[in-house]
Design a protein around this motif. Structure first.
Motif, PDB file in Angstrom:
ATOM      1  N   PRO A   1      24.050 -26.539  43.066  1.00 36.01           N
ATOM      2  CA  PRO A   1      24.517 -27.570  43.995  1.00 36.01           C
ATOM      3  C   PRO A   1      25.870 -28.134  43.607  1.00 36.01           C
ATOM      4  O   PRO A   1      26.644 -28.557  44.468  1.00 36.01           O
ATOM      5  CB  PRO A   1      23.420 -28.633  43.926  1.00 36.01           C
ATOM      6  CG  PRO A   1      22.718 -28.387  42.635  1.00 36.01           C
ATOM      7  CD  PRO A   1      22.803 -26.922  42.375  1.00 36.01           C
TER       8      PRO A   1
ATOM      9  N   ILE B   1      24.791 -21.567  51.181  1.00 39.23           N
ATOM     10  CA  ILE B   1      23.451 -22.097  51.432  1.00 39.23           C
ATOM     11  C   ILE B   1      22.830 -21.402  52.641  1.00 39.23           C
ATOM     12  O   ILE B   1      21.656 -21.005  52.610  1.00 39.23           O
ATOM     13  CB  ILE B   1      23.508 -23.621  51.632  1.00 39.23           C
ATOM     14  CG1 ILE B   1      23.953 -24.305  50.325  1.00 39.23           C
ATOM     15  CG2 ILE B   1      22.150 -24.162  52.091  1.00 39.23           C
ATOM     16  CD1 ILE B   1      24.314 -25.763  50.482  1.00 39.23           C
TER      17      ILE B   1
ATOM     18  N   PHE C   1      18.774 -28.416  43.973  1.00 35.34           N
ATOM     19  CA  PHE C   1      19.299 -29.345  44.977  1.00 35.34           C
ATOM     20  C   PHE C   1      18.466 -30.625  45.024  1.00 35.34           C
ATOM     21  O   PHE C   1      18.987 -31.705  45.310  1.00 35.34           O
ATOM     22  CB  PHE C   1      19.341 -28.678  46.354  1.00 35.34           C
ATOM     23  CG  PHE C   1      20.587 -27.891  46.611  1.00 35.34           C
ATOM     24  CD1 PHE C   1      21.651 -28.448  47.312  1.00 35.34           C
ATOM     25  CD2 PHE C   1      20.711 -26.601  46.139  1.00 35.34           C
ATOM     26  CE1 PHE C   1      22.820 -27.731  47.536  1.00 35.34           C
ATOM     27  CE2 PHE C   1      21.865 -25.863  46.364  1.00 35.34           C
ATOM     28  CZ  PHE C   1      22.928 -26.428  47.053  1.00 35.34           C
TER      29      PHE C   1
ATOM     30  N   TYR D   1      24.321 -32.257  51.676  1.00 36.37           N
ATOM     31  CA  TYR D   1      23.286 -31.692  50.815  1.00 36.37           C
ATOM     32  C   TYR D   1      23.104 -32.497  49.526  1.00 36.37           C
ATOM     33  O   TYR D   1      22.424 -32.050  48.609  1.00 36.37           O
ATOM     34  CB  TYR D   1      23.613 -30.240  50.457  1.00 36.37           C
ATOM     35  CG  TYR D   1      23.544 -29.305  51.639  1.00 36.37           C
ATOM     36  CD1 TYR D   1      22.327 -28.804  52.093  1.00 36.37           C
ATOM     37  CD2 TYR D   1      24.703 -28.915  52.303  1.00 36.37           C
ATOM     38  CE1 TYR D   1      22.261 -27.942  53.175  1.00 36.37           C
ATOM     39  CE2 TYR D   1      24.650 -28.048  53.388  1.00 36.37           C
ATOM     40  CZ  TYR D   1      23.425 -27.570  53.817  1.00 36.37           C
ATOM     41  OH  TYR D   1      23.363 -26.707  54.895  1.00 36.37           O
TER      42      TYR D   1
ATOM     43  N   ASN E   1      18.834 -35.555  52.218  1.00 38.53           N
ATOM     44  CA  ASN E   1      19.891 -34.559  52.098  1.00 38.53           C
ATOM     45  C   ASN E   1      19.560 -33.525  51.024  1.00 38.53           C
ATOM     46  O   ASN E   1      19.756 -32.314  51.220  1.00 38.53           O
ATOM     47  CB  ASN E   1      21.221 -35.230  51.752  1.00 38.53           C
ATOM     48  CG  ASN E   1      21.875 -35.900  52.944  1.00 38.53           C
ATOM     49  OD1 ASN E   1      21.440 -35.734  54.085  1.00 38.53           O
ATOM     50  ND2 ASN E   1      22.916 -36.690  52.685  1.00 38.53           N
ATOM     51  N   ARG E   2      19.067 -33.990  49.886  1.00 34.12           N
ATOM     52  CA  ARG E   2      18.760 -33.068  48.786  1.00 34.12           C
ATOM     53  C   ARG E   2      17.602 -32.133  49.122  1.00 34.12           C
ATOM     54  O   ARG E   2      17.473 -31.049  48.543  1.00 34.12           O
ATOM     55  CB  ARG E   2      18.438 -33.869  47.520  1.00 34.12           C
ATOM     56  CG  ARG E   2      19.656 -34.514  46.893  1.00 34.12           C
ATOM     57  CD  ARG E   2      19.337 -35.226  45.590  1.00 34.12           C
ATOM     58  NE  ARG E   2      18.798 -36.554  45.805  1.00 34.12           N
ATOM     59  CZ  ARG E   2      17.638 -36.991  45.358  1.00 34.12           C
ATOM     60  NH1 ARG E   2      16.827 -36.182  44.680  1.00 34.12           N
ATOM     61  NH2 ARG E   2      17.244 -38.232  45.594  1.00 34.12           N
TER      62      ARG E   2
ATOM     63  N   LYS F   1      17.164 -30.707  52.040  1.00 32.46           N
ATOM     64  CA  LYS F   1      17.491 -29.812  53.159  1.00 32.46           C
ATOM     65  C   LYS F   1      17.349 -28.345  52.796  1.00 32.46           C
ATOM     66  O   LYS F   1      16.915 -27.532  53.622  1.00 32.46           O
ATOM     67  CB  LYS F   1      18.913 -30.091  53.656  1.00 32.46           C
ATOM     68  CG  LYS F   1      19.041 -31.348  54.493  1.00 32.46           C
ATOM     69  CD  LYS F   1      20.490 -31.557  54.940  1.00 32.46           C
ATOM     70  CE  LYS F   1      20.636 -32.827  55.769  1.00 32.46           C
ATOM     71  NZ  LYS F   1      22.046 -33.064  56.144  1.00 32.46           N
ATOM     72  N   VAL F   2      17.706 -27.960  51.583  1.00 30.64           N
ATOM     73  CA  VAL F   2      17.618 -26.545  51.201  1.00 30.64           C
ATOM     74  C   VAL F   2      16.160 -26.107  51.134  1.00 30.64           C
ATOM     75  O   VAL F   2      15.779 -25.073  51.702  1.00 30.64           O
ATOM     76  CB  VAL F   2      18.337 -26.290  49.866  1.00 30.64           C
ATOM     77  CG1 VAL F   2      18.059 -24.865  49.375  1.00 30.64           C
ATOM     78  CG2 VAL F   2      19.839 -26.507  50.013  1.00 30.64           C
TER      79      VAL F   2
END
Length: 391
Positions: free
Chosen positions: A124, A144, A179, A191, A197-198, A200-201
């Motif tokens: 990240p 990503i 992430f 991200y 946000n973290r 999302k992956v």
């Protein structure tokens, strides 16, 4: 007074998504070190065939990288058409013994060995990995998207190879897990920062795999409850992410794990720390360095049965999703305890390395005890073919 429901029999048949397993015991993923040229070997086929013959309901092949730069070393399998004939031989051998086969797919992210893979590791944020003595490149949004799509393609290839289940790796500070970690993820874009946000992956990968394969196979995710690292992911945040995963319907079950392959690997394994044995696998000056300061990284945590249960109970209370309990399960009493606590499956690894037939023997005699002494000297053998050094 209402009667409590009777816990399921760990040796009874169980549904996992569209899949029916002959029992509720899963051979957890342990990197086998038997994939020279990033392809299946006869030894790898026999490794999983023996575990299937030994009585488990499903064996998990580790580690099937979604992309070539996602390997922790160059000889790991990465999912591509060239790998399919060998993987098909493996799944056929497992099925012939009456068990199911699961492919663990993922991307190692900052844990990948950039030198071995001949391409920088992705994370990240840009960082330096002192273990591999390498820089980790900050993943771009395009990276990503590519890695997410690669998981979906890897899952489709796994179906083509005959696998019954897909296990998505969302733990141990591999790509998606890194992430999630506020210690590793220092991004200020969409991200990074907030938990939403973290996450999302991880959520994007599970959704991409589900969209690609539908209900053709079972989908699990190996998911970190906590990283075991100050400033890393902890239970309050991981519980929320697990609830989002459940809400999205991307997986049929979560296998609960912990620890960071990047920063604190022994937090998952517990038991003795084999520093001398790990050092012996490296050339100088790394060998000397590990002997001198290895205890700062390869820490010792006392072993006890079901050592992840206290944390896992919090997930069981918060989720309806089927859960797999991992960590210190080596006898019938702890299998039954897991069932009584509301977990649908148990996963085992080290005990089965010493005794691949342990499950059959426990089923015949519930008093059977594992011979594993939790010395963890099996861990350094991943470089030469994973095995119990005492067997």
């Amino acid at each position: 007074m209402d009667r409590l429901p009777t816990p399921p029999d760990v040796f009874g048949q169980a549904r996992l998504g569209p899949l029916t397993l002959r029992n509720r015991i899963i051979k957890a993923a342990t990197f086998e070190g038997m994939t020279k040229g990033a392809l299946v070997s006869d030894d790898l086929v026999e490794f999983h065939r023996k575990h299937a013959a030994g009585g488990i309901g499903m064996t998990t092949v580790a580690y099937c990288a979604a992309a070539p730069e996602g390997r922790t070393e160059r000889d790991q399998i990465w999912m591509r058409p060239d790998a399919l004939p060998g993987l098909r031989r493996l799944t056929d051998a497992v099925h012939a013994e009456g068990a199911a086969a699961s492919a663990q797919i993922g991307h190692a992210g900052p844990v990948a060995n950039g030198k071995s893979n001949r391409v920088p590791a992705l994370g990240p944020s840009a960082s330096f990995n002192p273990q591999a003595m390498q820089a980790t490149r900050r993943a771009t949004p395009a990276d990503i998207e590519r890695v997410t799509a690669a998981h979906a393609q890897a899952a489709l290839l796994a179906i083509e190879a005959g696998f019954d289940a897909i296990e998505i790796h969302l733990g141990h500070n591999y790509f998606a897990s890194s992430f999630l970690s506020p210690k590793i993820n220092k991004r200020r874009d969409g991200y990074g920062g907030s938990l939403a946000n973290r996450a999302k992956v991880a959520l994007g990968v599970t959704r991409a795999v589900r969209d690609a394969v539908g209900d053709r196979v079972a989908i699990l995710a190996k998911f970190n409850m906590d990283d075991g690292v100050p400033g890393g992911l902890w239970l309050d945040e991981s519980l929320q992410v697990a609830q989002w995963i459940e809400r999205d319907g991307g997986v049929d079950a979560l296998e609960l794990t912990a620890g960071s392959s990047l920063l604190n690997p022994m937090y998952l394994f517990r038991g003795d720390a084999p520093i001398r044995e790990f050092a012996a696998t490296f050339n100088q000056p790394m060998r000397l360095g590990i002997k001198l300061v290895g205890d700062r990284f390869i820490r010792t945590y006392p072993y006890r049965e079901v050592y992840l249960l206290d944390s896992a109970r919090q997930f069981r209370a918060a989720l309806k999703l089927p859960l797999v309990l991992l960590g210190g399960i080596s006898q019938r009493t702890t299998m039954d305890l897991a069932m009584a606590e509301g977990f649908q499956f148990v996963a085992m690894a080290r005990a089965l390395l010493r005794e691949p037939d342990l499950i059959n023997r426990i089923q015949r005699d519930s008093a059977t005890r594992s011979l594993c002494i939790h010395c963890n000297k099996c861990m350094p053998t991943i470089f030469t073919g994973t095995h119990c050094v005492l067997a």
